[in-house]
Design a protein around this motif. Structure first.
Motif, PDB file in Angstrom:
ATOM      1  N   ALA A 211       0.827  -1.210   0.000  1.00  0.00           N
ATOM      2  CA  ALA A 211       0.000   0.000   0.000  1.00  0.00           C
ATOM      3  C   ALA A 211       0.860   1.258   0.000  1.00  0.00           C
ATOM      4  O   ALA A 211       0.574   2.224  -0.715  1.00  0.00           O
ATOM      5  CB  ALA A 211      -0.932  -0.015   1.203  1.00  0.00           C
ATOM      6  N   GLU A 212       1.919   1.276   0.796  1.00  0.00           N
ATOM      7  CA  GLU A 212       2.795   2.455   0.849  1.00  0.00           C
ATOM      8  C   GLU A 212       3.529   2.649  -0.472  1.00  0.00           C
ATOM      9  O   GLU A 212       3.763   3.783  -0.898  1.00  0.00           O
ATOM     10  CB  GLU A 212       3.777   2.321   2.019  1.00  0.00           C
ATOM     11  N   SER A 213       3.876   1.545  -1.126  1.00  0.00           N
ATOM     12  CA  SER A 213       4.546   1.673  -2.425  1.00  0.00           C
ATOM     13  C   SER A 213       3.597   2.228  -3.489  1.00  0.00           C
ATOM     14  O   SER A 213       4.043   2.784  -4.493  1.00  0.00           O
ATOM     15  CB  SER A 213       5.085   0.312  -2.880  1.00  0.00           C
ATOM     16  N   MET A 214       2.281   2.095  -3.244  1.00  0.00           N
ATOM     17  CA  MET A 214       1.269   2.617  -4.168  1.00  0.00           C
ATOM     18  C   MET A 214       0.822   4.033  -3.791  1.00  0.00           C
ATOM     19  O   MET A 214      -0.051   4.602  -4.442  1.00  0.00           O
ATOM     20  CB  MET A 214       0.060   1.679  -4.193  1.00  0.00           C
ATOM     21  N   GLY A 215       1.419   4.585  -2.715  1.00  0.00           N
ATOM     22  CA  GLY A 215       1.139   5.968  -2.334  1.00  0.00           C
ATOM     23  C   GLY A 215      -0.027   6.162  -1.391  1.00  0.00           C
ATOM     24  O   GLY A 215      -0.491   7.293  -1.196  1.00  0.00           O
ATOM     25  N   PHE A 216      -0.515   5.088  -0.748  1.00  0.00           N
ATOM     26  CA  PHE A 216      -1.643   5.208   0.178  1.00  0.00           C
ATOM     27  C   PHE A 216      -1.182   5.655   1.566  1.00  0.00           C
ATOM     28  O   PHE A 216      -0.032   5.422   1.954  1.00  0.00           O
ATOM     29  CB  PHE A 216      -2.362   3.866   0.321  1.00  0.00           C
ATOM     30  N   LEU A 361      -7.099  -2.971  -3.043  1.00  0.00           N
ATOM     31  CA  LEU A 361      -6.397  -1.684  -2.964  1.00  0.00           C
ATOM     32  C   LEU A 361      -6.672  -0.810  -4.188  1.00  0.00           C
ATOM     33  O   LEU A 361      -6.839   0.406  -4.070  1.00  0.00           O
ATOM     34  CB  LEU A 361      -4.895  -1.913  -2.809  1.00  0.00           C
ATOM     35  N   SER A 362      -6.721  -1.421  -5.348  1.00  0.00           N
ATOM     36  CA  SER A 362      -6.912  -0.645  -6.576  1.00  0.00           C
ATOM     37  C   SER A 362      -8.288   0.005  -6.656  1.00  0.00           C
ATOM     38  O   SER A 362      -8.488   0.962  -7.399  1.00  0.00           O
ATOM     39  CB  SER A 362      -6.685  -1.535  -7.805  1.00  0.00           C
ATOM     40  N   LYS A 363      -9.249  -0.504  -5.860  1.00  0.00           N
ATOM     41  CA  LYS A 363     -10.617   0.019  -5.915  1.00  0.00           C
ATOM     42  C   LYS A 363     -10.924   1.009  -4.786  1.00  0.00           C
ATOM     43  O   LYS A 363     -12.052   1.466  -4.650  1.00  0.00           O
ATOM     44  CB  LYS A 363     -11.607  -1.137  -5.868  1.00  0.00           C
ATOM     45  N   ILE A 364      -9.925   1.336  -3.960  1.00  0.00           N
ATOM     46  CA  ILE A 364     -10.155   2.294  -2.875  1.00  0.00           C
ATOM     47  C   ILE A 364     -10.458   3.673  -3.460  1.00  0.00           C
ATOM     48  O   ILE A 364      -9.737   4.172  -4.323  1.00  0.00           O
ATOM     49  CB  ILE A 364      -8.922   2.385  -1.946  1.00  0.00           C
ATOM     50  N   GLU A 365     -11.526   4.297  -2.970  1.00  0.00           N
ATOM     51  CA  GLU A 365     -11.881   5.656  -3.401  1.00  0.00           C
ATOM     52  C   GLU A 365     -11.976   6.546  -2.162  1.00  0.00           C
ATOM     53  O   GLU A 365     -10.964   6.868  -1.566  1.00  0.00           O
ATOM     54  CB  GLU A 365     -13.182   5.619  -4.198  1.00  0.00           C
TER      55      GLU A 365
END
Length: 404
Positions: A211-216, A361-365
């Motif tokens: 998640a952190e690598s994806m910027g969350f 994770l990809s669907k988090i809005e």
């Protein structure tokens, strides 16, 4: 810019050490090397590796993982099992890890090398320097020995570890340290991921790294709960072992129970046995807070059990206090979240994982996603307590795929 290699033993010893090393030796391009074949069990190794990846990701340091070969390490320290911390076993362990580090440094063309072992208050700097000086001469590579423990370095290290919610181990790493340094040793391996286990924490830390690598935004909340340990169990039907699980919180039997099915009381989903309140169930979604000694068996064995003449069973278990975590992931600061969707982090008996973490994770809005450890044992209640007044959505059937 010349390359330099830094051997990394764990995340807590690294988070302050690496930042200082980069600032003090700016002429080098630092490369991390996680090489720790001494760590036992494998789940502990994976946990330390994951947290090291998080630290290196934050500090923009590339990381190389060395080979994990605990069997070879055990052979090399044979006869030194009872040695204390900072004793002869430690020196042999430094020799193994630093030799491999100098070999890698030579292969990648590094001009200098250091190690985060120098940061650990439990390690002898003199021992490390002695071992490293021999390899430095043999390989003609400079060894950078620094004492960042001084000037409140250890205190700063602990503060950074706490601030970044990094897993902090409670023993040196090897099986001998585990036995000698801990009073309560969890030496049992599980086919499933148990609430409060190292495997569960590895899963949570894996999601956090991703998640952190994806910027969350991420936040980890720790909590305690009343746990349970299975020490030993078996179920024999007409002298043949039967594949089964033991339900969480099952009380231990008094020795080996020789019994049979009570056909008058038994129902479609529950077979009651004639002794010690034992029962066999075929439905995984049973009441886990029922402490009756209970085996869970696949429905395909129902006919075999019902026709059986004799059953032999044993459960050895104990209640224990455990810790688990809740990981919250969102696109905005946690304080601004109003809706939280929850997912369990462990598998239960015959369930098949139904959700893929990357897909979640990809669907988090606008909402936050939470991965809740020990979900049924207090995790969900802890989440509700921490976020009272916010909408919390959960599906008791939802599970996460542990393969990231």
């Amino acid at each position: 810019m010349e390359k330099a290699l830094v051997h990394i033993c764990c995340a807590p010893d690294s988070i302050y050490f690496l930042e200082k090393l980069k600032n003090d030796y700016k002429t080098y391009q630092w490369i991390g090397f996680f090489y720790d074949p001494n760590i036992h069990p494998k789940s502990e190794y994976e946990l330390r590796l994951l947290e090291t990846k998080r630290v290196c990701q934050k500090l923009n340091i590339p990381l190389i993982e060395g080979k994990y070969d605990d069997e070879d390490w055990l052979l090399k320290v044979e006869g030194l099992e009872k040695e204390p911390e900072k004793g002869k076993r430690g020196e042999v362990c430094f020799d193994i890890r630093l030799k491999e580090s100098f070999e890698l440094a030579k292969n990648i063309g590094a001009k200098a090398i250091s190690t985060t072992l120098l940061m650990s208050p439990k390690k002898s700097i003199n021992q490390i320097n002695h071992v490293a000086s021999v390899f430095s001469k043999d390989y003609n590579i400079d060894f950078i020995s620094v004492d960042y423990r001084k000037d409140n370095g250890v205190r700063i290290m602990h503060e950074l570890t706490k601030a970044h919610e990094i897993y902090s181990q409670d023993y040196c790493g090897c099986i001998h340290g585990l036995i000698n340094q801990k009073d309560d040793i969890d030496m049992f391996m599980w086919a499933k991921m148990m609430p409060g286990s190292k495997e569960e924490l590895v899963f949570i830390k894996s999601i956090r790294l991703l998640a952190e690598s994806m910027g969350f935004y991420t936040k980890e909340i720790k909590f305690s709960f009343l746990g349970w340990d299975l020490l030993n169990a078996y179920l024999f039907v007409d002298d043949n072992p039967l594949a089964s699980y033991v339900r969480y919180y099952s009380k231990p039997t008094t020795g080996v129970v020789k019994t049979s099915i009570d056909k008058e009381l038994s129902t479609e989903n529950t077979f009651y046995l004639t002794k010690q309140n034992l029962k066999i169930v075929f439905d995984f979604d049973t009441n886990i807070f029922d402490p009756s000694p209970c085996f869970i068996v696949d429905k395909s064995f129902k006919d075999t059990l019902f026709k059986s003449q004799k059953i032999k069973a044993k459960i050895a278990s104990q209640i224990s206090y455990k810790d688990s975590s809740i990981l919250i992931v969102s696109r905005k600061p946690i304080k601004d979240i109003s809706i939280i969707k929850t997912y369990k982090t462990y598998e239960r008996y015959f369930e098949t994982p139904t959700y893929d973490v990357m897909d979640i994770l990809s669907k988090i809005e606008d909402e936050a996603i939470s991965f809740v450890g020990a979900f049924d044992m207090g995790g969900l209640n802890k989440l509700k307590e921490m976020f009272d007044g916010r909408e919390i959505c959960h599906n008791s059937w939802s599970l996460c795929d542990r393969v990231l």
